[in-house]
Enzyme design. Structure first.
Site, PDB file in Angstrom:
ATOM      1  CG  HIS A  39      78.218 -24.697 101.665  1.00 12.54           C
ATOM      2  ND1 HIS A  39      78.207 -25.137 100.359  1.00 12.54           N
ATOM      3  CD2 HIS A  39      77.079 -25.167 102.219  1.00 12.54           C
ATOM      4  CE1 HIS A  39      77.124 -25.846 100.135  1.00 12.54           C
ATOM      5  NE2 HIS A  39      76.421 -25.875 101.250  1.00 12.54           N
TER       6      HIS A  39
ATOM      7  CG  ASN B  92      68.402 -29.066 105.230  1.00 15.32           C
ATOM      8  OD1 ASN B  92      68.347 -28.100 105.992  1.00 15.32           O
ATOM      9  ND2 ASN B  92      69.464 -29.853 105.184  1.00 15.32           N
TER      10      ASN B  92
ATOM     11  CG  HIS C  36      74.528 -21.957 104.871  1.00 11.96           C
ATOM     12  ND1 HIS C  36      74.606 -22.291 103.536  1.00 11.96           N
ATOM     13  CD2 HIS C  36      74.136 -23.090 105.496  1.00 11.96           C
ATOM     14  CE1 HIS C  36      74.288 -23.556 103.377  1.00 11.96           C
ATOM     15  NE2 HIS C  36      74.014 -24.070 104.568  1.00 11.96           N
TER      16      HIS C  36
ATOM     17  CG  HIS D 254      71.921 -26.719 108.410  1.00 10.13           C
ATOM     18  ND1 HIS D 254      71.037 -27.184 107.472  1.00 10.13           N
ATOM     19  CD2 HIS D 254      73.061 -26.402 107.738  1.00 10.13           C
ATOM     20  CE1 HIS D 254      71.605 -27.156 106.274  1.00 10.13           C
ATOM     21  NE2 HIS D 254      72.839 -26.683 106.410  1.00 10.13           N
TER      22      HIS D 254
ATOM     23  CE  LYS E 152      71.233 -24.319  99.945  1.00 10.38           C
ATOM     24  NZ  LYS E 152      71.673 -24.539 101.333  1.00 10.38           N
TER      25      LYS E 152
ATOM     26  CG  ASP F  47      76.880 -25.740 105.893  1.00 11.24           C
ATOM     27  OD1 ASP F  47      75.676 -25.939 106.142  1.00 11.24           O
ATOM     28  OD2 ASP F  47      77.572 -26.519 105.212  1.00 11.24           O
TER      29      ASP F  47
ATOM     30  CG  HIS G 211      74.441 -28.059  98.357  1.00 13.44           C
ATOM     31  ND1 HIS G 211      74.698 -28.299  99.689  1.00 13.44           N
ATOM     32  CD2 HIS G 211      75.216 -28.944  97.671  1.00 13.44           C
ATOM     33  CE1 HIS G 211      75.580 -29.282  99.797  1.00 13.44           C
ATOM     34  NE2 HIS G 211      75.910 -29.688  98.576  1.00 13.44           N
TER      35      HIS G 211
END
Length: 350
Positions: A181, A48, A20, A22, A106, A254, A143
């Site tokens: 998470h 995202n 996970h 970003h 996701k 995350d 999420h």
């Protein structure tokens, strides 16, 4: 007589993966990517962006930008995801399965976190896509929070499990799902009691900190993330899950970079940047739990096994010789403040 100087303790494990992550895009991507690529062989990359990565074509373009931003000679494989919307079609899911580079889809509840405005408004609207994912064996990454007005922010994960996740699991019993998470003992209990196709990722910051960290010495914006840090009893449950024998829990940082100006503001962004010392922080958490010998399974084995990918054969080595964490990291034309900025931590990736 010469004193014998002992070498610092070392721990060598199979090279881990981050399930996970970003990475952002453009110059920001180039700023943070090397931190993850130096320690992880692969990473599930979150979709995202603005605009979100909703199609296989957009995922392929994003993947190419990531590969182009890698430092020369560094081996790192981005595992791409699609952003689930109310309008994601079964055809798009079939294309994702056939692509060879899209590894999951996701789910964000609309408005739950950074750049989630295009997320699912009602889970029922995504049922055609979920049915296609179950048929094609494409994992769903969730999420796990509701955004219902009136629900306390510390209860959003628990209510999500009761009102959304439990129904999805019942309706799509063969769908592989990762609850991302996780932050509560409720989530740990649900995952442990569910079938083998339900798993969860755990971050280093949720293993190390409870919600008191947000307020030590004042408001600490760089400890603010979503889902938010919880009570100590929940942190302890996460440690037990990560360091236990279950193959359902594995590493997902995350790590979420934001410029300092957007964290230290009147309405600061959610997200902790941990990619700079991710593996070191996990080692700290496992050592505190007396479970360093179980870090390799959590970081390097359980994730590939769930995603049905080969385990990495390379190794990395951690040394307990101390590391001074940088106070700031370059981020595009600004800076970001990493977790534990300016502190000394025990472990160092050799």
């Amino acid at each position: 007589m010469t004193d014998r100087v002992s070498s610092p303790p070392r721990l060598t494990i199979a090279r881990p993966d981050d399930w996970h992550l970003h990475l952002r895009d453009g110059a920001a991507l180039a700023s943070v990517l090397p931190y993850s690529a130096r320690q992880f062989a692969r990473a599930i990359v979150m979709p995202n962006l603005k605009p979100p990565v909703t199609t296989v074509a957009l995922a392929g373009s994003y993947r190419e930008r990531i590969l182009q931003a890698l430092p020369a000679g560094v081996r790192f494989e981005p595992l791409m995801t699609l952003y689930l919307t109310d309008n994601t079609t079964p055809t798009e899911i079939d294309m994702a399965r056939a692509s060879g580079f899209v590894h999951a889809v996701k789910y964000y509840p609309a408005g739950a976190t950074t750049n989630s405005e295009s997320g699912v408004t009602r889970i029922e609207r995504a049922y055609p896509a979920l049915e296609a994912m179950q048929r094609a064996d494409v994992p769903l990454l969730m999420h796990g929070e509701v955004t219902t007005p009136g629900v306390d922010i510390f209860d959003r994960e628990r209510i999500f499990i009761e009102t959304v996740l439990a129904h999805v699991v019942q309706r799509f019993p063969a769908l592989r799902i990762v609850l991302e998470h996780v932050t509560t003992r409720d989530a740990v209990a649900f995952v442990q009691s569910a079938g083998p196709n339900i798993a969860a990722t755990i971050t280093a910051h949720h293993l190390l900190y409870n919600r008191n960290a947000l307020f030590q010495g004042g408001l600490r914006p760089h400890w603010y993330c979503l889902p938010v840090l919880k009570r100590e009893e929940h942190r302890a449950a996460l440690v037990g899950a990560a360091a236990g024998g279950s193959d359902k829990f594995f590493l997902g940082t995350d790590s979420a970079p934001h410029p300092r100006s957007e964290k230290e503001s009147a309405c600061g962004c959610a997200g902790c940047f941990t990619a700079h010392v991710a593996l070191e922080l996990y080692a700290e958490a496992f050592e505190a739990a007396g479970a360093l010998d179980r870090l390799e399974a959590f970081a390097s084995f359980r994730g590939p096994d769930f995603y049905r990918l080969p385990r990495n054969t390379e190794t990395v080595t951690l040394e307990k010789s101390g590391l001074d964490v940088t106070p700031a990291v370059a981020f595009d034309d600004e800076t970001l403040v990493p977790l534990r900025a300016g502190e000394r931590i025990a472990w160092r990736l050799v």
